[in-house]
Design a protein around this motif. Structure first.
Motif, PDB file in Angstrom:
ATOM      1  N   VAL A 148      16.204  -4.862  18.374  1.00 48.93           N
ATOM      2  CA  VAL A 148      17.070  -5.151  16.748  1.00 48.93           C
ATOM      3  C   VAL A 148      18.425  -5.090  17.670  1.00 48.93           C
ATOM      4  N   ASN A 149      19.536  -6.017  17.375  1.00 43.95           N
ATOM      5  CA  ASN A 149      20.732  -6.182  18.192  1.00 43.95           C
ATOM      6  C   ASN A 149      21.734  -5.235  17.488  1.00 43.95           C
ATOM      7  N   PRO A 150      22.924  -5.085  18.104  1.00 43.48           N
ATOM      8  CA  PRO A 150      23.925  -4.142  17.784  1.00 43.48           C
ATOM      9  C   PRO A 150      24.380  -4.516  16.436  1.00 43.48           C
ATOM     10  N   TYR A 151      24.271  -5.753  15.848  1.00 49.45           N
ATOM     11  CA  TYR A 151      24.886  -6.013  14.383  1.00 49.45           C
ATOM     12  C   TYR A 151      23.751  -6.071  13.331  1.00 49.45           C
ATOM     13  N   SER A 152      22.614  -5.625  13.781  1.00 45.11           N
ATOM     14  CA  SER A 152      21.476  -5.533  12.713  1.00 45.11           C
ATOM     15  C   SER A 152      21.040  -4.197  12.472  1.00 45.11           C
ATOM     16  N   THR A 153      20.412  -3.810  11.277  1.00 45.14           N
ATOM     17  CA  THR A 153      19.736  -2.530  11.028  1.00 45.14           C
ATOM     18  C   THR A 153      18.332  -2.420  11.373  1.00 45.14           C
ATOM     19  N   ILE A 154      17.840  -1.258  11.419  1.00 43.06           N
ATOM     20  CA  ILE A 154      16.574  -1.026  11.641  1.00 43.06           C
ATOM     21  C   ILE A 154      15.848  -1.507  10.221  1.00 43.06           C
ATOM     22  N   PRO A 155      14.686  -2.072  10.355  1.00 41.90           N
ATOM     23  CA  PRO A 155      14.224  -2.466   8.990  1.00 41.90           C
ATOM     24  C   PRO A 155      13.894  -1.089   8.364  1.00 41.90           C
ATOM     25  N   GLY A 156      14.061  -1.559   6.936  1.00 41.92           N
ATOM     26  CA  GLY A 156      13.631  -0.424   6.081  1.00 41.92           C
ATOM     27  C   GLY A 156      12.339  -0.017   5.861  1.00 41.92           C
ATOM     28  N   SER A 157      11.370  -0.853   6.090  1.00 35.15           N
ATOM     29  CA  SER A 157      10.123  -0.459   5.956  1.00 35.15           C
ATOM     30  C   SER A 157       9.287  -1.253   7.149  1.00 35.15           C
ATOM     31  N   VAL A 158       8.184  -1.000   7.671  1.00 38.32           N
ATOM     32  CA  VAL A 158       7.546  -1.075   8.637  1.00 38.32           C
ATOM     33  C   VAL A 158       6.013  -0.954   8.426  1.00 38.32           C
ATOM     34  N   SER A 159       5.143  -1.909   8.983  1.00 43.94           N
ATOM     35  CA  SER A 159       3.670  -1.713   8.819  1.00 43.94           C
ATOM     36  C   SER A 159       2.946  -1.189  10.183  1.00 43.94           C
ATOM     37  N   VAL A 160       1.935  -0.390   9.881  1.00 43.32           N
ATOM     38  CA  VAL A 160       1.358  -0.068  11.087  1.00 43.32           C
ATOM     39  C   VAL A 160       0.545  -1.282  11.889  1.00 43.32           C
ATOM     40  N   ASP A 161       0.200  -1.128  13.054  1.00 40.24           N
ATOM     41  CA  ASP A 161      -0.386  -2.313  13.738  1.00 40.24           C
ATOM     42  C   ASP A 161      -1.741  -1.927  13.517  1.00 40.24           C
ATOM     43  N   LYS A 162      -2.633  -3.022  14.195  1.00 42.89           N
ATOM     44  CA  LYS A 162      -4.015  -3.084  13.879  1.00 42.89           C
ATOM     45  C   LYS A 162      -4.767  -1.965  14.405  1.00 42.89           C
ATOM     46  N   ASP A 163      -4.040  -1.253  15.419  1.00 44.90           N
ATOM     47  CA  ASP A 163      -4.694   0.217  15.743  1.00 44.90           C
ATOM     48  C   ASP A 163      -4.166   1.606  15.148  1.00 44.90           C
ATOM     49  N   GLY A 164      -3.377   1.071  13.785  1.00 44.42           N
ATOM     50  CA  GLY A 164      -2.824   2.135  13.060  1.00 44.42           C
ATOM     51  C   GLY A 164      -1.512   2.828  13.709  1.00 44.42           C
ATOM     52  N   LYS A 165      -0.923   2.392  14.737  1.00 46.49           N
ATOM     53  CA  LYS A 165       0.285   2.848  15.089  1.00 46.49           C
ATOM     54  C   LYS A 165       1.361   2.318  14.681  1.00 46.49           C
ATOM     55  N   ALA A 166       2.502   2.824  14.759  1.00 47.75           N
ATOM     56  CA  ALA A 166       3.671   2.527  14.369  1.00 47.75           C
ATOM     57  C   ALA A 166       4.342   1.341  15.301  1.00 47.75           C
TER      58      ALA A 166
END
Length: 191
Positions: A148-166
């Motif tokens: 994520v670049n200096p002028y963007s924000t961290i996503p408000g929501s994310v999904s876990v991957d296929k292994d159940g990890k963030a």
């Protein structure tokens, strides 16, 4: 079976990704893995994909050409901005956002931020980074990692991957932005 392993090892796939963050306009030649920079003040970025046989990225600018080594598989950040990039792996945790923060926690955040702005405490093991202009840094072997670049924000929501990890997400700021944030934190301490 051995032939299948050899074929898979020799097949040309994406082995490396280089995220280029620049100050100024950039043009990319994917075939030669060359970035042409027209210096300026506007933030631009591009992602280059490389195979195992690609070993470097070249930046052409009015100041001359510079080659940056990309030896191993993984995700890299190439900083051709006019400022140092300071970043970290986003820790999503499992407890949600805190509703309040103690004075001790705030003091720790201020101290850590000051050290990072000075280039201290940046380490691969802590997943914290201090990337000065005209340098490249390998961040992870996870090709699905997001920067994520200096002028963007961290996503408000994310999904876990296929292994159940963030997901692996790295947030970067310029040193100037970090100094401004530090000033705001110190002001908050005084209230």
């Amino acid at each position: 079976m051995i032939a299948m392993v050899c074929f898979a090892a020799c097949s040309p796939g994406v082995d490396k990704k280089v995220k280029v963050m620049s100050s100024g306009k950039i043009q990319v030649d994917e075939a030669t893995k060359t970035v042409t920079l027209e210096p300026g003040t506007q933030h631009n970025e591009v992602e280059l994909t490389l195979t195992a046989k690609d070993k470097a990225v070249t930046v052409k600018s009015p100041n001359g050409d510079q080659t940056y080594e990309v030896p191993d598989a993984g995700v890299y950040l190439l900083n051709i901005k006019n400022d140092t990039l300071i970043g970290h792996l986003v820790n999503f945790g499992n407890g949600g956002a805190p509703t309040s923060i103690t004075t001790e926690q705030l003091e720790h955040i201020i101290d850590s931020t000051q050290q990072l702005i000075n280039g201290q405490n940046a380490s691969d093991s802590n997943k914290t980074y201090f990337i000065v202009p005209k340098t490249i840094k390998k961040l992870t072997t996870n090709l699905n990692a997001q920067l994520v670049n200096p002028y963007s924000t961290i996503p408000g929501s994310v999904s876990v991957d296929k292994d159940g990890k963030a997901p692996e997400i790295f947030k970067f700021s310029t040193a100037k932005q970090e100094r401004q944030s530090l000033t705001e934190l110190i002001d908050r301490m005084k209230k």
